[in-house]
Design an enzyme around this catalytic site. Structure first.
Site, PDB file in Angstrom:
ATOM      1  N   ASP A  19      -7.425  -0.448 -11.223  1.00 43.59           N
ATOM      2  CA  ASP A  19      -6.383  -1.572 -11.724  1.00 43.59           C
ATOM      3  C   ASP A  19      -7.219  -2.671 -12.414  1.00 43.59           C
ATOM      4  O   ASP A  19      -7.679  -3.622 -11.496  1.00 43.59           O
ATOM      5  CB  ASP A  19      -5.690  -1.936 -10.584  1.00 43.59           C
ATOM      6  CG  ASP A  19      -4.461  -2.945 -10.880  1.00 43.59           C
ATOM      7  OD1 ASP A  19      -4.140  -3.063 -12.193  1.00 43.59           O
ATOM      8  OD2 ASP A  19      -3.715  -3.531 -10.175  1.00 43.59           O
ATOM      9  N   GLU A  50       2.211  -2.414  -1.503  1.00 41.45           N
ATOM     10  CA  GLU A  50       0.989  -3.117  -1.930  1.00 41.45           C
ATOM     11  C   GLU A  50       1.289  -4.735  -1.610  1.00 41.45           C
ATOM     12  O   GLU A  50       2.287  -5.201  -2.297  1.00 41.45           O
ATOM     13  CB  GLU A  50       0.620  -2.940  -3.329  1.00 41.45           C
ATOM     14  CG  GLU A  50      -0.585  -3.947  -3.805  1.00 41.45           C
ATOM     15  CD  GLU A  50      -0.799  -3.511  -5.229  1.00 41.45           C
ATOM     16  OE1 GLU A  50      -1.729  -4.329  -5.812  1.00 41.45           O
ATOM     17  OE2 GLU A  50      -0.057  -2.848  -6.009  1.00 41.45           O
ATOM     18  N   HIS A  63      -6.420   0.129  -5.004  1.00 41.88           N
ATOM     19  CA  HIS A  63      -6.476  -0.184  -6.365  1.00 41.88           C
ATOM     20  C   HIS A  63      -7.901  -0.880  -6.700  1.00 41.88           C
ATOM     21  O   HIS A  63      -8.026  -1.998  -5.977  1.00 41.88           O
ATOM     22  CB  HIS A  63      -5.442  -1.186  -6.714  1.00 41.88           C
ATOM     23  CG  HIS A  63      -3.931  -0.674  -6.997  1.00 41.88           C
ATOM     24  ND1 HIS A  63      -3.200  -1.133  -7.718  1.00 41.88           N
ATOM     25  CD2 HIS A  63      -3.740   0.817  -6.994  1.00 41.88           C
ATOM     26  CE1 HIS A  63      -1.946  -0.571  -7.894  1.00 41.88           C
ATOM     27  NE2 HIS A  63      -2.584   0.794  -7.713  1.00 41.88           N
ATOM     28  N   HIS A 104      -6.916  -8.463  -4.319  1.00 41.55           N
ATOM     29  CA  HIS A 104      -5.626  -9.215  -3.706  1.00 41.55           C
ATOM     30  C   HIS A 104      -6.113  -9.965  -2.385  1.00 41.55           C
ATOM     31  O   HIS A 104      -5.225 -10.442  -1.571  1.00 41.55           O
ATOM     32  CB  HIS A 104      -4.608  -8.155  -3.397  1.00 41.55           C
ATOM     33  CG  HIS A 104      -3.706  -7.897  -4.683  1.00 41.55           C
ATOM     34  ND1 HIS A 104      -2.695  -7.105  -4.562  1.00 41.55           N
ATOM     35  CD2 HIS A 104      -3.975  -8.315  -5.968  1.00 41.55           C
ATOM     36  CE1 HIS A 104      -2.154  -7.059  -5.940  1.00 41.55           C
ATOM     37  NE2 HIS A 104      -2.973  -7.688  -6.697  1.00 41.55           N
ATOM     38  N   ASP A 112      -5.602  -3.654  -2.755  1.00 44.10           N
ATOM     39  CA  ASP A 112      -6.037  -3.753  -4.162  1.00 44.10           C
ATOM     40  C   ASP A 112      -7.333  -4.856  -3.924  1.00 44.10           C
ATOM     41  O   ASP A 112      -6.846  -5.718  -3.166  1.00 44.10           O
ATOM     42  CB  ASP A 112      -4.782  -4.681  -5.017  1.00 44.10           C
ATOM     43  CG  ASP A 112      -5.558  -4.768  -6.293  1.00 44.10           C
ATOM     44  OD1 ASP A 112      -6.683  -5.421  -6.362  1.00 44.10           O
ATOM     45  OD2 ASP A 112      -4.665  -4.541  -7.375  1.00 44.10           O
TER      46      ASP A 112
END
Length: 421
Positions: A328, A228, A288, A264, A261
């Site tokens: 998440d 990740e 995520h 991110h 994610d």
């Protein structure tokens, strides 16, 4: 309380409306039931864990709020997860971290092994769910100057390499015991607050550390690793060792999953556009799903445009079989159990809405340059009775319909959560 007969009547009407477009709602419901979400345990205790619960959060992670009822023990956390899972249609998985080990003696992160997760495996068997794993590379004194696997100090790197190796043993144990593949997700916080002179050497150290961690082969029916990346983080605003491009290349070259994610990336980027660019080359994805109101702020997932774009892409491009969907987020300003339910149900709603479309017909129109039909139909779908189909899904899976689940939450608060404080 929503009446069953009203749900069934509304569903039959919706079913007929969608059938006019060539959409089989029963087929969509069956498809959705087979999709397992990976629910993150750390929403329930604000990422404290059980190894060092008083350790300050590091790695650019922070949780806001002090809503009563935080889980403080393994039994409290699993009780909360049980309550949350009971209000989410279907059978799913739970994501764990190294710091959620349940031990009978004090152990450091690099000493944690499968035996320290027997508590979780026994619980997962009772719940009939799977478990995913994340090695913890934060909230520990050996995160030195924001570095772990890419540290210039061999002693620091060796410590975290051992943490990574142990996590693979744990993830393999999950797969063997539960009969479901366990995804082991690797994220590290390494980077610089201000401009570095040398950008390459830390990445070479990270590459070497990861290769050492992954040297041992495990049966991928039991476990597989995901890597990740991140744009930047608090304390590493100028340079992130584990960038998106680094892990994209690592995943492709090493046969690993690439974790995307949603929080991110730059706020203006559409993460769903990355899927089809990676899939022709990569083994698969780990998602995520988060809601980045202000870059990586990890708000509870809601049914917004960003989530809809993610699920539409997965469904329309037939990428669900190669994609693992995890949640998440962490919000302590609201009921923590309710946050799980809201986020998971929103994700399922988005998936269902994506499935309730004449995808083959729309692709044919697009191929024939009939962009008028493509736009007209996709716009009309927005007002189709999707909610009635979702209610039927909840009913079929024995979970509360509409806002009825809130009654369960309020009762759980009264009986359990508010008594903890």
């Amino acid at each position: 309380m929503v009446k069953t007969e009203n749900i069934e009547k509304a569903y039959e009407t919706a079913k007929a409306r969608y059938a006019e477009l060539g959409v089989d709602t029963d087929k969509a419901l069956a498809q959705l039931k087979n999709i397992k979400l990976s629910i993150h345990c750390w929403q329930g205790d604000d990422i404290h864990g059980f190894l060092n619960p008083n350790q300050e959060l590091t790695g650019g992670i922070g949780v806001s709020g002090d809503y009563p009822g935080i889980a403080r023990t393994p039994d409290e956390l699993t009780a909360d997860l049980h309550e949350g899972l009971s209000l989410i249609p279907g059978k799913h998985k739970v994501q764990l971290h190294t710091l959620y080990a349940v031990t009978d003696k004090k152990k450091d992160f690099n000493e944690i092994g499968p035996e320290d997760f027997k508590y979780w495996v026994d619980w997962a068997k009772e719940e009939q769910i799977g478990l995913d794993m994340n090695p913890t590379f934060f909230s520990h004194p050996k995160v030195k100057h924001n570095f772990t696997l890419a540290s210039p100090e061999k002693e620091i790197r060796d410590y975290w390499i051992q943490v990574g190796k142990k996590s693979r043993e744990i993830s393999n144990y999950f797969g063997q015991e539960l009969g479901q593949k366990s995804i082991n997700n690797f994220w590290i916080p390494d980077g610089f607050k201000d401009n570095p002179i040398d950008k390459q050497t830390p990445r070479l150290r990270l590459l070497e550390s990861l290769d050492e961690i992954f040297a041992k082969k495990y049966d991928e029916n039991n476990t597989i690793e995901a890597v990740e990346g991140k744009l930047f983080g608090t304390g590493i605003e100028s340079y992130t060792v584990g960038s998106h491009l680094f892990y994209n290349n690592y995943a492709i070259s090493r046969g690993k999953l690439w974790t995307i994610d949603a929080g991110h990336w730059h706020p203006t980027e559409d993460v769903s556009d990355k899927f089809s660019a990676f899939m022709p080359f990569g083994k698969g994805l780990m998602l995520h799903v988060s809601r980045p109101v202000r870059w990586d702020s990890d708000h509870v997932v809601i049914l917004d445009d960003a989530l809809s774009r993610i699920t539409r892409t997965l469904v329309r491009d037939n990428e669900l079989s190669k994609t693992n969907i995890g949640l998440d987020f962490f919000d302590a300003t609201i009921d923590r159990v309710a946050a799980w339910v809201i986020g998971a149900r929103a994700t399922q709603k988005a998936l269902l809405q994506a499935m309730l479309a004449p995808i083959a017909a729309l692709k044919k129109a697009e191929l024939n340059y009939d962009f008028t039909t493509r736009l007209a139909v996709t716009e009309e779908l927005k007002s189709y009775p999707f909610g009635a189909v979702w209610d039927e899904f909840c009913l079929q899976n024995g979970t509360p319909v509409g806002t009825d689940w809130l009654e369960n939450i309020h009762q759980y608060e009264k009986d359990v959560l508010f008594k903890r404080n």
